[in-house]
Design a protein around this motif. Sequence first.
Motif, short mmCIF file in Angstrom:
data_model
loop_
_atom_site.label_atom_id
_atom_site.label_comp_id
_atom_site.label_asym_id
_atom_site.label_seq_id
_atom_site.Cartn_x
_atom_site.Cartn_y
_atom_site.Cartn_z
N GLU A 31 14.28 33.38 74.95
CA GLU A 31 13.33 32.29 75.15
C GLU A 31 13.61 31.60 76.47
OE1 GLU A 31 13.35 29.60 71.90
OE2 GLU A 31 12.39 31.01 70.49
N LEU A 32 12.58 31.56 77.34
CA LEU A 32 12.64 30.86 78.63
C LEU A 32 11.71 29.66 78.52
CD1 LEU A 32 13.34 30.58 81.65
CD2 LEU A 32 11.50 32.19 82.14
N THR A 33 12.28 28.45 78.58
CA THR A 33 11.52 27.22 78.36
C THR A 33 11.61 26.34 79.60
OG1 THR A 33 12.00 27.30 75.99
CG2 THR A 33 11.23 25.19 76.87
N GLY A 34 10.49 25.66 79.89
CA GLY A 34 10.48 24.74 81.02
C GLY A 34 9.15 24.03 81.13
N ASP A 35 8.98 23.33 82.25
CA ASP A 35 7.74 22.60 82.53
C ASP A 35 7.00 23.34 83.63
OD1 ASP A 35 8.47 20.70 80.69
OD2 ASP A 35 9.47 19.43 82.19
N ALA A 36 5.68 23.48 83.45
CA ALA A 36 4.86 24.22 84.40
C ALA A 36 3.73 23.36 84.91
CB ALA A 36 4.31 25.49 83.75
N VAL A 37 3.34 23.59 86.16
CA VAL A 37 2.18 22.93 86.75
C VAL A 37 1.23 24.03 87.21
CG1 VAL A 37 1.33 21.40 88.55
CG2 VAL A 37 3.53 20.94 87.47
N GLN A 38 0.02 24.02 86.63
CA GLN A 38 -0.99 25.02 86.99
C GLN A 38 -2.31 24.30 87.17
OE1 GLN A 38 -1.12 28.88 84.97
NE2 GLN A 38 -3.29 28.50 84.51
N GLY A 39 -2.94 24.52 88.32
CA GLY A 39 -4.21 23.85 88.59
C GLY A 39 -4.07 22.35 88.64
N GLY A 40 -2.87 21.87 89.05
CA GLY A 40 -2.64 20.44 89.10
C GLY A 40 -2.30 19.81 87.77
N VAL A 41 -2.29 20.60 86.69
CA VAL A 41 -1.99 20.09 85.36
C VAL A 41 -0.53 20.42 85.02
CG1 VAL A 41 -2.57 20.18 82.92
CG2 VAL A 41 -4.37 20.38 84.64
N ARG A 42 0.16 19.42 84.53
CA ARG A 42 1.55 19.63 84.13
C ARG A 42 1.61 19.89 82.63
NH1 ARG A 42 6.57 18.88 85.89
NH2 ARG A 42 5.81 18.06 87.88
N TYR A 43 2.12 21.08 82.27
CA TYR A 43 2.30 21.46 80.87
C TYR A 43 3.80 21.37 80.56
CZ TYR A 43 -2.36 23.43 81.53
OH TYR A 43 -3.68 23.60 81.81
N SER A 44 4.12 20.63 79.49
CA SER A 44 5.52 20.46 79.13
C SER A 44 5.90 21.42 78.01
CB SER A 44 5.78 19.01 78.68
OG SER A 44 4.98 18.71 77.55
N ASP A 45 7.20 21.73 77.97
CA ASP A 45 7.76 22.59 76.92
C ASP A 45 6.99 23.91 76.80
OD1 ASP A 45 9.66 20.68 76.29
OD2 ASP A 45 8.33 19.68 74.88
N VAL A 46 6.81 24.56 77.93
CA VAL A 46 6.19 25.90 77.93
C VAL A 46 7.30 26.92 77.67
CG1 VAL A 46 4.90 27.58 79.28
CG2 VAL A 46 4.42 25.14 79.53
N THR A 47 7.10 27.77 76.65
CA THR A 47 8.12 28.75 76.28
C THR A 47 7.55 30.16 76.38
OG1 THR A 47 9.22 27.20 74.79
CG2 THR A 47 9.68 29.55 74.47
N PHE A 48 8.26 31.02 77.13
CA PHE A 48 7.97 32.45 77.19
C PHE A 48 9.01 33.13 76.28
CE2 PHE A 48 6.50 30.55 81.08
CZ PHE A 48 5.30 31.19 81.38
N ARG A 49 8.52 33.93 75.31
CA ARG A 49 9.41 34.51 74.30
C ARG A 49 9.32 36.04 74.36
NH1 ARG A 49 7.65 31.71 70.82
NH2 ARG A 49 9.20 30.03 70.78
N PHE A 50 10.47 36.72 74.41
CA PHE A 50 10.51 38.17 74.57
C PHE A 50 11.46 38.78 73.54
CE2 PHE A 50 10.25 35.97 78.65
CZ PHE A 50 8.98 36.34 79.06
N PHE A 51 11.02 39.87 72.90
CA PHE A 51 11.83 40.59 71.91
C PHE A 51 12.20 41.96 72.47
CE2 PHE A 51 9.57 37.50 69.42
CZ PHE A 51 10.47 37.10 68.45
#
Length: 852
Positions: A296-316
């Motif tokens: 699990e890779l978790t962090g804060d992302a900004v896309q299109g000027g919008v800040r998204y919090s607690d974005v998690t990329f999950r890989f098995f």
Amino acid sequence: MKRVNKAWSLVLLLLLFAGSCTQTDVEENEIPPHALKDVDAGFNLNVLANRIPVTRSITFTADGSIESDTLTVGVRDSVQTKATTSLSEAQESQIASLWVGQYDVTTGLRLFNQYLPSLTATTVNLKLKHNQNGNRSRVYFVSNAGDLGAIADETILKKHILTYTPTNAGLPANDLCQMVGMWEGEVLVGGIRNITVELTRLIAKIEFTYSTGAELSFTPTSVVLKNAPAISLVEVPTGQLADISYETYTGTVSPLGATVYWYLPENMAGTVDGPDAVDSEKKKIGTGVTNATCIELTGDAVQGGVRYSDVTFRFFPGSNMNNYDVIRNAHYTMTVTLLGIDISDERITVGGIPPIEVDPGDMPANKGGEKEIQITARPGQQWVFDMPAWLSALLNGQHIPSGATITYQGPANVVFKAEEANPRAESRSVSFNININDTSQSVTITQSGSTLAKGNDILLNAEAGSGGASSFTATEGLQWLATLSGDGWLDWATTNPGTSGSEALAGVQTLEVEATTCNPLAQERIGKITVKAGASVGDPGYTDLKQEITVRQEGSTVTGSTVNMSAEAAVDQASAFIATSGLSWIANVTNGDWITLSGATSGSLTTGSAQNITFEVSLNPFSTLRSGEITVRAGDPIDGPTGTIAINQDPSSFSTTNATTVIDAAATRTSAGLITATAGLAWTISPETSNGITVSPISGSGNDSLTFTASVNTGAERTGIFTVAVTEAPTRTVTVTANQEPEIPAYLGAIQVCKTEVDGRVTFSYANSYCSNLVTEERSDWRIPTLDELKSMWTNRNALERISGFTPFVRYYYWSVSTGGTYGRWVVSLGNGDVGSDYDYNSNCIRCVRTR
């Protein structure tokens, strides 16, 4: 004939005896393991390479994910770690300790076990047990796992749990990988040699690399590997182990990206099918399995000027989209590039899409003030709102005029701009609703109230033409007006930039004024500048954008001076005053009747420089300093400033010096004294004669010398005391004294010789009567000397005659009281010392004496 060695004969007999045993005997009599024959066994240990890594390369974009996978097994790869320094090839394959167990294939029972705590080579020589009846054995090799002890049964051995303990740096404990190998075969009576055993590592390695591109701002807050088992089994499990604990490992967090390595035991989470099976890696989210290992890779992302919090990329990890197994001695490599967020990718979760972001704080009040709003719609979602009349906007670089309607899709950054300054000090607002993500959100844009700030108050000098400056700062774009009030003495300076404007400039604006007349008063006088802006300019009742700047003109001043004078009378003296220029003036003596103004007492306008006042002073008769004042008033006759010229006159001097020498008792000398007095100070002396001493002169003025004379002193020392007095008020007296020496007796041994004698010669009878009745030198017990006393007087004649007041002896015969000689009475010549006699009726000199 050859001789046979006795030792070889013994061996031959034992072999013949052994050959005589039958198979039945062996089978019918079970032999315990410790009784089985030991045979030599030599093994070469070889560590198997990792399987080819299961690799996956994923690129996430806002429009979707791009994946490239390789699922191949068999190619060698080295184990790595998340530690700063990974294990070397030698460390990865190092066999530091070894447990060996021999089990009978048929019965599964242990035949032999041995623990070798330290190995330095990969060749192992052992003493295995020879199986009965040609049975096969399985020999297990467990490396770097400690001493497993005497495990009695092969089945128990296969299920034996090996605990995995990583270091803090993520490496296996002691930098050693646990490994397992097995050889199966017959242990021959003659031993076995050069048997190769393949050892397999019990851990898998996961290599995870992540990075971001310029299209997406992603700040990672955590990277973790979840559900990592804490144990392994000796035998490869056929499924996921039950009732075990799982660990979570952390990884390196960096906004620049990083590569993370983890070690973990195998986790056979399984392969899903049926309704849990998926047709895309985007949907591989662990449905249908439990405790599957994942990243699990978790962090804060900004896309299109919008800040998204607690974005998690999950890989098995796993061999395919439906397989979740992590197998031993495998290497899983995953490379992720983050360029955007694809909300349709189920491996991505977002903690929440934020509400519309409004730049904190109000829009500035000035014309051109801006307010930024971030619209946080999903890509493709349409939203609409109408512009208010006093605002325009800039939407993603496109100008939107006031009064227009904005229609747009997806997230956007909107910058509102004020087309005019707020004309009032109170804030004004406009609100509107936008439907974002199926939720109506209210947005309020508030423009701050305008401000008008005044600068510092102004202080002008008292002189006419004195100038000063202040300022005001109004919200940019506001109309403004400045006016003056000051009873005619205050005006705008010729250099003043202006007194009104349709739009205030940004920043400070200067106002300059000057005094048209000098201030005739001692106190300051006050005027003011009134500044109005915005609605206050046209609306007299609205004062919230009105400021007053106080203008003060200093009061005029007169600065006097101080004159220090000697005690003597003086004329044509001068002192100065300095007054604010341009004022009329007048001078008066306000203290001191001994001061007289002798020059001009008023004049033309003051100059601002020193101007003189002339005056006279009389003699100071006092013994103390006296002070007087001349007051100069300028400007207004009542409230104009005043200054004082202080005149300090020293006290007059008046003292005496007593007689410097003592007058001799015989009054043959005089003595001198002194009067010290300020010139012109008159004095008199009284009495003229005191105690036989007379002073001269007895009157005068200023400094003078005194002469003291005296009459003959026939007694003790005496002093004349005289009083010297100033003849004018106030009364001041001093004394002066003179001394006269006392008379010094003429002592000669036990007698005192009288200093004087009767003029001429007298009979003895007369001499006797004279001495008996003589009162002199404060004594009355005088008598005629004896013959011996006269001789002594002759002997000491010179010394006696040197005594002050001593009358020299006559060079003739002197009477003695002693009788004898031819003529009846002894006499002695004090001229030559001759001793003779004479009749009492004859005449001789007489010098009386007395006994001391």
